[in-house]
Design an enzyme around this catalytic site. Structure first.
Site: not given
Length: 76
Positions: A49, A62
């Site tokens: 990704h 994140e």
């Protein structure tokens, strides 16, 4: 603008969402990564990704836990 893309595992959600944002014309692009890494397979998926987003102008946040505590820039 907030857009939620949902679907099953490995269904193309990320590629679809990235293309949608790239075409939106927004200059500030924030990618909220929520996957929790548990094993080597999930590490590979996260790496894939990251590679998919490379060069598309995304800032990556994140946050696998505590999504309620995330503050995203209003111009993104």
């Amino acid at each position: 603008m907030l857009i939620l893309v949902s679907g099953g595992a490995a269904s193309g959600k990320s590629a679809f969402a990235e293309e949608l944002i790239v075409r939106s014309g927004l200059e500030r692009r924030v990618y909220l990564a929520t996957m929790q890494v548990w094993d080597k397979e999930s590490e590979r998926r996260v790496d894939r990704h990251r590679a998919m987003r490379a060069g598309k102008g995304f800032e990556t946040v994140e946050r696998p836990l505590d999504l309620a505590g995330v503050t995203l820039p209003p111009d993104s």
